[in-house]
Design an enzyme around this catalytic site. Structure first.
Site, PDB file in Angstrom:
ATOM      1  N   PRO A  40      51.656  -6.293 -22.875  1.00  0.00           N
ATOM      2  CA  PRO A  40      51.060  -4.089 -22.471  1.00  0.00           C
ATOM      3  C   PRO A  40      51.472  -4.184 -21.175  1.00  0.00           C
ATOM      4  CG  PRO A  40      49.457  -6.287 -21.878  1.00  0.00           C
ATOM      5  CD  PRO A  40      50.970  -6.972 -22.523  1.00  0.00           C
ATOM      6  N   CYS A  87      52.015  -0.724 -18.151  1.00  0.00           N
ATOM      7  CA  CYS A  87      52.157   0.531 -17.839  1.00  0.00           C
ATOM      8  C   CYS A  87      52.605   1.132 -17.883  1.00  0.00           C
ATOM      9  CB  CYS A  87      51.506   0.306 -15.850  1.00  0.00           C
ATOM     10  SG  CYS A  87      49.990  -0.851 -15.825  1.00  0.00           S
ATOM     11  N   ALA A 119      47.720  -2.398 -19.502  1.00  0.00           N
ATOM     12  CA  ALA A 119      46.436  -2.555 -18.626  1.00  0.00           C
ATOM     13  C   ALA A 119      45.720  -1.563 -18.529  1.00  0.00           C
ATOM     14  CB  ALA A 119      46.783  -2.635 -17.103  1.00  0.00           C
ATOM     15  N   TYR A 131      45.219  -9.421 -10.671  1.00  0.00           N
ATOM     16  CA  TYR A 131      44.313  -8.041 -10.068  1.00  0.00           C
ATOM     17  C   TYR A 131      42.651  -9.057 -10.570  1.00  0.00           C
ATOM     18  CZ  TYR A 131      48.147  -4.581 -11.418  1.00  0.00           C
ATOM     19  OH  TYR A 131      49.453  -5.245 -11.148  1.00  0.00           O
ATOM     20  N   ARG A 147      59.701  -6.125 -21.423  1.00  0.00           N
ATOM     21  CA  ARG A 147      61.158  -5.454 -21.501  1.00  0.00           C
ATOM     22  C   ARG A 147      62.293  -5.526 -22.602  1.00  0.00           C
ATOM     23  NH1 ARG A 147      61.920  -8.333 -16.099  1.00  0.00           N
ATOM     24  NH2 ARG A 147      61.513  -9.627 -17.083  1.00  0.00           N
TER      25      ARG A 147
HETATM   26  C1  LIG Z   1      56.910  -1.533 -17.209  1.00  0.00           C
HETATM   27  C2  LIG Z   1      56.436  -2.533 -16.937  1.00  0.00           C
HETATM   28  C3  LIG Z   1      54.913  -2.339 -16.918  1.00  0.00           C
HETATM   29  C4  LIG Z   1      54.009  -3.579 -17.054  1.00  0.00           C
HETATM   30  N1  LIG Z   1      52.655  -3.831 -17.146  1.00  0.00           N
HETATM   31  C5  LIG Z   1      51.789  -4.465 -17.264  1.00  0.00           C
HETATM   32  C6  LIG Z   1      50.159  -4.348 -18.164  1.00  0.00           C
HETATM   33  O1  LIG Z   1      50.425  -3.503 -17.590  1.00  0.00           O
HETATM   34  N2  LIG Z   1      49.400  -5.404 -18.295  1.00  0.00           N
HETATM   35  C7  LIG Z   1      50.757  -6.458 -17.837  1.00  0.00           C
HETATM   36  O2  LIG Z   1      49.571  -7.633 -18.063  1.00  0.00           O
HETATM   37  N3  LIG Z   1      51.500  -6.522 -17.968  1.00  0.00           N
HETATM   38  C8  LIG Z   1      52.435  -5.960 -17.295  1.00  0.00           C
HETATM   39  N4  LIG Z   1      53.697  -5.760 -17.216  1.00  0.00           N
HETATM   40  C9  LIG Z   1      54.624  -7.372 -17.511  1.00  0.00           C
HETATM   41  C10 LIG Z   1      55.068  -7.675 -19.022  1.00  0.00           C
HETATM   42  O3  LIG Z   1      53.648  -7.095 -19.677  1.00  0.00           O
HETATM   43  C11 LIG Z   1      54.951  -8.959 -19.532  1.00  0.00           C
HETATM   44  O4  LIG Z   1      54.797  -9.759 -18.949  1.00  0.00           O
HETATM   45  C12 LIG Z   1      57.071  -9.222 -18.301  1.00  0.00           C
HETATM   46  O5  LIG Z   1      57.335  -7.821 -18.374  1.00  0.00           O
HETATM   47  C13 LIG Z   1      57.676 -10.452 -18.716  1.00  0.00           C
HETATM   48  O6  LIG Z   1      57.953 -10.413 -20.013  1.00  0.00           O
HETATM   49  P1  LIG Z   1      59.945  -9.670 -20.223  1.00  0.00           P
HETATM   50  O7  LIG Z   1      60.250 -10.404 -19.717  1.00  0.00           O
HETATM   51  O8  LIG Z   1      59.877  -9.788 -21.518  1.00  0.00           O
HETATM   52  O9  LIG Z   1      59.779  -8.320 -19.217  1.00  0.00           O
HETATM   53  C14 LIG Z   1      54.432  -5.445 -17.152  1.00  0.00           C
HETATM   54  C15 LIG Z   1      55.738  -5.095 -17.020  1.00  0.00           C
HETATM   55  C16 LIG Z   1      56.886  -4.191 -17.878  1.00  0.00           C
HETATM   56  C17 LIG Z   1      58.294  -4.110 -17.055  1.00  0.00           C
END
Ligand SMILES: Cc1cc2nc3c(=O)[nH]c(=O)nc-3n(C[C@H](O)[C@H](O)[C@H](O)COP(=O)(O)O)c2cc1C
Length: 359
Positions: free
Chosen positions: A27, A29, A61, A185, A327
């Site tokens: 997820p 945002c 979220a 949160y 990402r």
């Molecule tokens: C742009 C962005 C928005 C994010 N929004 C949320 C979110 O809405 N809910 C959530 O649980 N984590 C959110 N995260 C965290 C990601 O879901 C993920 O756990 C985190 O980026 C680590 O994974 P990655 O290294 O593959 O990016 C967000 C991350 C990014 C980069």
């Protein structure tokens, strides 16, 4: 490590839902809504990742009430009018063979800020913001105004809002619900002794601090069909002394399993600022492995997993049942299609893109 018959692309089932692979869009945002409504940004953003081959696409979220938003631009599901566009999106995702999931969220004390690219600063009530709520009147940043500590009626309203959101998520066509209890949160704020200083039945002991999440889980389950998967995202630890920790996460995962939760999505941190998090490749995988093994529940690993081989290794070593990616999937929505080629898995491509399959 052999890459033949990669686990990453082995279809599997949770309850009645079949996933074509074990890659989930984590997820994220988008801060691109007005009044909580999804729009064509969400359709194209989530839709592209379904075209790219992810087995599960989880929405960002999604706020269960207006004050549950982090920013005024958050996606929401607090009124029936939100359902229509979400339904269009879930239909598209399913049409691509992806399972549509939604993360239900309440921002708690981190609410009422501007979007990151507008500075991420607090919006005061007189500027169109709103009063953030929390377990206790302790702000995230020391110098910020304190959030309002929820009273019994406020807690009942939060539970009710999650219940209603769960009902709407089903009507909108989602097949997986994930309760957001991570990243500092509201639900995480109740779990952690650093943000929860209550002395009623929602604070103090482990049993009391986990009460709200368990009550929310039951409320969501009341409206969520038994045959559809239910996930919970937690921060396995706060990375701060005296904070929520891995042992409590395992205990909580056991309780959530008893409540009928199918999978724990294992993230970390976000509760308090200025902590040192040793971010590195696969740094949160040990949490997923520990919870899977010690609580005997399915888990998802997330965080700095960016190559097909890393994802495959996590699954082969049984450190997780699914791999969520954030990402990397923003950089490359076609990661799953390319990963299948890299791991020599034979998967279906969208017909429209078949001519690009062989280089
Ligand atoms: C742009 C962005 C928005 C994010 N929004 C949320 C979110 O809405 N809910 C959530 O649980 N984590 C959110 N995260 C965290 C990601 O879901 C993920 O756990 C985190 O980026 C680590 O994974 P990655 O290294 O593959 O990016 C967000 C991350 C990014 C980069």
């Amino acid at each position: 490590m052999t890459t033949k018959s990669p686990v990453l692309f082995k279809p599997f089932k949770i309850k009645s839902v079949e996933f074509k692979n074990r890659i989930g869009v984590s997820p994220m945002c988008m801060y691109s809504s007005k009044d909580g409504f999804a729009n064509n940004w969400h359709l194209v953003h989530l839709g592209t990742r379904a075209v790219g081959g992810a087995g599960l696409v989880i929405s960002e979220a999604t706020a269960v009430s207006p004050e549950a938003r982090i920013t005024p631009d958050d996606l929401g599901i607090w009124k029936d009018e939100h359902i229509e566009k979400l339904k269009e999106i879930t239909a598209f995702l399913e049409g691509q063979g992806s399972v549509p999931g939604i993360q239900l969220a309440h921002a708690g004390r981190k609410a009422s800020t501007t979007s990151p690219w507008k500075g991420g600063r607090l919006i005061k009530e007189e500027e169109g913001g709103w009063q953030p709520v929390a377990p206790s009147a302790i702000p995230f940043f020391e110098n910020n105004p304190a959030p309002a500590a929820l009273d019994a009626a406020g807690i009942r309203k939060v539970i009710f809002n999650f219940r209603e959101a769960s009902k709407r998520a089903f009507l909108a066509g989602f097949k997986v619900v994930e309760i957001h209890a991570a990243h500092g949160y509201l639900l995480h704020e109740f779990l952690s002794p650093l943000s929860n200083h209550r002395n009623d039945e929602y604070g103090g002991s482990f049993e009391n601090r986990t009460r709200l999440l368990l009550e929310v889980t039951r409320a969501v389950k009341d409206e969520w069909p038994e045959e559809l998967p239910l996930f919970v995202r937690i921060s396995a630890k706060d990375w701060a002394e005296g904070g929520w920790n891995e042992e409590e996460s395992v205990k909580l995962a056991k309780l959530l399993k008893e409540e009928g939760v199918d999978l724990i999505d294992c993230s970390s941190g976000g509760l308090v600022p200025d902590v040192r998090i040793p971010v590195a490749k696969k740094y949160q995988v040990p949490f997923s492995e520990k919870i899977k093994k010690e609580a005997g529940i399915m888990s998802a690993a997330v965080g700095m997993i960016t190559t097909p081989w890393e994802a495959e290794e996590v699954l082969q070593q049984e450190q997780a049942d699914m791999v969520f990616m954030g990402r990397e999937l923003l950089r490359n929505p076609y990661f799953p299609l390319e990963a299948a080629a890299a791991l020599e898995a034979d998967i279906e491509w969208p017909n429209q893109y078949l001519r690009a399959r062989t280089r």
